[in-house]
Design a protein around this motif. Structure first.
Motif, mmCIF file in Angstrom:
data_model
loop_
_atom_site.group_PDB
_atom_site.id
_atom_site.type_symbol
_atom_site.label_atom_id
_atom_site.label_comp_id
_atom_site.label_asym_id
_atom_site.label_seq_id
_atom_site.Cartn_x
_atom_site.Cartn_y
_atom_site.Cartn_z
ATOM 1 N N ASP A 321 64.579 76.188 84.619
ATOM 2 C CA ASP A 321 65.104 74.856 84.965
ATOM 3 C C ASP A 321 66.597 74.758 84.669
ATOM 4 O O ASP A 321 67.371 74.236 85.484
ATOM 5 N N ALA A 322 67.003 75.270 83.517
ATOM 6 C CA ALA A 322 68.415 75.156 83.133
ATOM 7 C C ALA A 322 69.302 76.009 84.049
ATOM 8 O O ALA A 322 70.391 75.572 84.444
ATOM 9 N N VAL A 323 68.846 77.206 84.403
ATOM 10 C CA VAL A 323 69.645 78.061 85.303
ATOM 11 C C VAL A 323 69.755 77.390 86.671
ATOM 12 O O VAL A 323 70.813 77.410 87.317
ATOM 13 N N SER A 324 68.668 76.758 87.084
ATOM 14 C CA SER A 324 68.678 76.058 88.374
ATOM 15 C C SER A 324 69.656 74.881 88.321
ATOM 16 O O SER A 324 70.466 74.681 89.228
ATOM 17 N N GLU A 325 69.568 74.123 87.234
ATOM 18 C CA GLU A 325 70.404 72.929 87.078
ATOM 19 C C GLU A 325 71.887 73.288 86.971
ATOM 20 O O GLU A 325 72.730 72.735 87.667
ATOM 21 N N GLU A 326 72.186 74.270 86.110
ATOM 22 C CA GLU A 326 73.597 74.556 85.817
ATOM 23 C C GLU A 326 74.239 75.528 86.807
ATOM 24 O O GLU A 326 75.442 75.495 87.019
ATOM 25 N N TYR A 327 73.434 76.443 87.373
ATOM 26 C CA TYR A 327 74.017 77.489 88.229
ATOM 27 C C TYR A 327 73.508 77.467 89.672
ATOM 28 O O TYR A 327 73.924 78.298 90.479
ATOM 29 N N ASP A 328 72.568 76.576 89.967
ATOM 30 C CA ASP A 328 71.970 76.531 91.312
ATOM 31 C C ASP A 328 71.388 77.883 91.740
ATOM 32 O O ASP A 328 71.544 78.315 92.889
ATOM 33 N N MET A 329 70.764 78.541 90.789
ATOM 34 C CA MET A 329 70.088 79.812 91.085
ATOM 35 C C MET A 329 68.640 79.677 90.626
ATOM 36 O O MET A 329 68.389 79.093 89.570
ATOM 37 N N VAL A 330 67.725 80.220 91.423
ATOM 38 C CA VAL A 330 66.316 80.086 91.058
ATOM 39 C C VAL A 330 65.652 81.451 90.940
ATOM 40 O O VAL A 330 65.694 82.254 91.891
ATOM 41 N N PHE A 331 65.073 81.719 89.761
ATOM 42 C CA PHE A 331 64.231 82.910 89.615
ATOM 43 C C PHE A 331 62.828 82.450 89.246
ATOM 44 O O PHE A 331 62.568 81.252 89.162
ATOM 45 N N SER A 332 61.908 83.402 89.030
ATOM 46 C CA SER A 332 60.491 83.026 88.908
ATOM 47 C C SER A 332 59.928 83.245 87.530
ATOM 48 O O SER A 332 60.286 84.227 86.857
ATOM 49 N N ASN A 333 58.970 82.396 87.206
ATOM 50 C CA ASN A 333 58.199 82.660 85.982
ATOM 51 C C ASN A 333 57.204 83.783 86.253
ATOM 52 O O ASN A 333 57.138 84.319 87.362
ATOM 53 N N GLY A 334 56.412 84.128 85.236
ATOM 54 C CA GLY A 334 55.368 85.113 85.434
ATOM 55 C C GLY A 334 54.287 84.532 86.330
ATOM 56 O O GLY A 334 54.221 83.311 86.519
ATOM 57 N N TYR A 335 53.435 85.401 86.866
ATOM 58 C CA TYR A 335 52.463 84.946 87.852
ATOM 59 C C TYR A 335 51.255 84.298 87.192
ATOM 60 O O TYR A 335 50.601 84.897 86.345
ATOM 61 N N GLY A 336 50.966 83.073 87.609
ATOM 62 C CA GLY A 336 49.748 82.389 87.175
ATOM 63 C C GLY A 336 49.758 82.091 85.686
ATOM 64 O O GLY A 336 50.734 82.337 84.975
ATOM 65 N N SER A 337 48.632 81.555 85.209
ATOM 66 C CA SER A 337 48.571 81.172 83.799
ATOM 67 C C SER A 337 48.571 82.414 82.907
ATOM 68 O O SER A 337 49.079 82.394 81.788
ATOM 69 N N GLN A 338 48.060 83.517 83.447
ATOM 70 C CA GLN A 338 47.973 84.766 82.677
ATOM 71 C C GLN A 338 49.344 85.278 82.212
ATOM 72 O O GLN A 338 49.529 85.663 81.076
ATOM 73 N N LEU A 339 50.316 85.272 83.161
ATOM 74 C CA LEU A 339 51.619 85.868 82.845
ATOM 75 C C LEU A 339 52.755 84.847 82.807
ATOM 76 O O LEU A 339 53.898 85.216 82.560
ATOM 77 N N GLY A 340 52.417 83.571 83.041
ATOM 78 C CA GLY A 340 53.424 82.507 83.195
ATOM 79 C C GLY A 340 54.589 82.568 82.241
ATOM 80 O O GLY A 340 55.748 82.594 82.668
ATOM 81 N N GLU A 341 54.326 82.569 80.942
ATOM 82 C CA GLU A 341 55.399 82.563 79.943
ATOM 83 C C GLU A 341 55.604 83.958 79.337
ATOM 84 O O GLU A 341 56.621 84.225 78.703
ATOM 85 N N GLN A 342 54.617 84.809 79.569
ATOM 86 C CA GLN A 342 54.673 86.155 78.966
ATOM 87 C C GLN A 342 55.670 87.061 79.690
ATOM 88 O O GLN A 342 56.173 88.031 79.156
ATOM 89 N N THR A 343 55.920 86.721 80.960
ATOM 90 C CA THR A 343 56.875 87.502 81.763
ATOM 91 C C THR A 343 57.710 86.544 82.599
ATOM 92 O O THR A 343 57.389 85.378 82.727
ATOM 93 N N PHE A 344 58.777 87.076 83.203
ATOM 94 C CA PHE A 344 59.458 86.357 84.280
ATOM 95 C C PHE A 344 59.877 87.389 85.320
ATOM 96 O O PHE A 344 59.914 88.588 85.033
#
Ligand SMILES: Cc1ncc(COP(=O)(O)O)c(C=O)c1O
Length: 370
Positions: A321-344
């Protein structure tokens, strides 16, 4: 219940580093803004034969090419319908290969799986052992080239070489998120069907799926008991042979965009495009290892999507969210609930280059205080 949220048209532009859709060149977007024409006009034949033949030239294949309105999942479904009467072996190592199991089961096929933990790659020797030990002759084996959920690049070339020893078993490859950013010699490795979606490493607007079909797979479909109408290889390819058009009304504006982008891809050439993607992937891995770890099994990291293990325990959602807000760049979280916060995940595909990826990693460093 989902409630309507009015689309306002008033959104800031964001640079996309997600595993697709990805950045599309300005002239490719503009190419879509032509007055409409009919899909049975000569002009359509010019457009469709141009994009099909240019795609064959870019991929360096003598196999047939279908460009169909829809997304990649269409060919996940129709390749099973067209080639599998009874038994299929689906190799799984993440979300998209697991989707292939679900698709084939819903179509009523007998599905066996060769399963790997998420992050691991499919191994050719395991495929061989499974085929040797099976008490059936599989109609087809499927494998995802680039498991976008885990950033694993499977060794489809070696798996294809194993399958070449089983001429009655067809090899179906989901190359969504890889093709166009990771070169594969389709004809040299016994790949009967290989499909992708154009919004990934082809860097086009979404709306079309591409399928590369061997002559053997075309012939096999003639005997199939369940061949697809819409995604039938035979119907599309015969129509192409007779009229140079598609069997039903295509997304003409996206085909116009395709024509323009494929000219750029031909101009760059698949070797140079492959090399540019290799550089981006190597840079991203090096950066990831300096600050975190790579999630995929070593040696099987994708050339188009890096899945990074969040060893620092940063708040992934907040950082995005912060990178999107401050830099207008979007990357992804980990896939699904399994990897959501564990990876990006960082999509380094399409028209990006090392410099643009570096701009993103700088932004992540700044926001996450790395
Ligand atoms: C590996 C893989 N297969 C299949 C799909 C599905 O593609 P589509 O959304 O174009 O149907 C995706 C989408 O991200 C993917 O990454």
């Amino acid at each position: 219940m989902t409630e309507k949220r009015e689309y306002t048209g008033d959104y800031p532009d964001k640079t996309l580093y997600i595993p697709g859709p990805t950045e599309v060149r300005e002239d490719v977007i503009e190419a879509m803004c032509e007055p409409m024409f009919g899909h049975r006009m000569d002009r359509m034949t010019d457009l469709y034969t141009t994009i099909v033949e240019d795609t064959k030239a870019f991929l360096g294949t003598d196999n047939d090419v279908i460009v169909l309105t829809g997304s990649g999942t269409e060919f996940m479904e129709s390749s099973i319908l067209n080639l599998v009467d009874d038994d299929v072996l689906v190799t799984t190592c993440g979300s998209f290969s697991e989707r292939q199991v679900n698709v084939a089961e819903r179509l009523g096929k007998n599905v066996d799986t060769l399963e790997y933990e998420w992050g691991q790659a499919v191994k050719p020797e395991d495929v061989r052992a499974t085929l040797e030990q099976a008490d059936t002759d599989y109609d087809a084996v499927t494998c995802v080239m680039n498991e976008s959920s885990t950033g694993v690049r499977n060794p489809i070339e070696e798996i294809g070489d194993v399958l070449a020893e089983y001429p009655d078993t067809y090899f179906i490859v989901d190359a969504v998120s890889a093709l166009g950013g990771d070169y594969v010699d389709i004809d040299a490795h016994g790949i009967d069907v290989l499909f992708t979606s154009v919004q990934k490493a082809f860097a086009m607007p979404p709306g079309l799926a591409v399928c590369v079909v061997s002559d053997k797979a075309y012939q096999r479909e003639l005997e199939s008991e369940s061949a697809s109408w819409y995604g039938g290889f035979q119907r599309s390819l015969d129509y192409y042979d007779r009229k140079g058009q598609t069997h039903s009304t295509p997304a003409i504006p996206v085909m116009l965009a395709y024509r323009t982008q494929m000219k750029h891809m031909l101009e760059e050439g698949h070797d140079a495009r492959d090399e540019r993607h290799r550089e981006m992937a190597e840079y991203t891995r090096e950066w990831a290892r300096d600050h975190f770890e790579m999630f995929p099994e070593a040696g099987y990291e994708s050339q188009t999507v890096s899945c990074i293990e969040n060893t620092q325990g940063i708040d992934v959602a907040e950082t995005i969210d912060a990178v999107s807000e401050e830099y207008d760049m979007v990357f992804s979280n980990g896939y699904g609930s399994q990897l959501g916060e564990q990876t990006f995940r960082i999509g380094h595909m399409g028209e990006h280059d090392r410099e643009s990826i570096e701009a993103l990693t700088d932004a992540i460093e700044d926001v996450a205080g790395l």
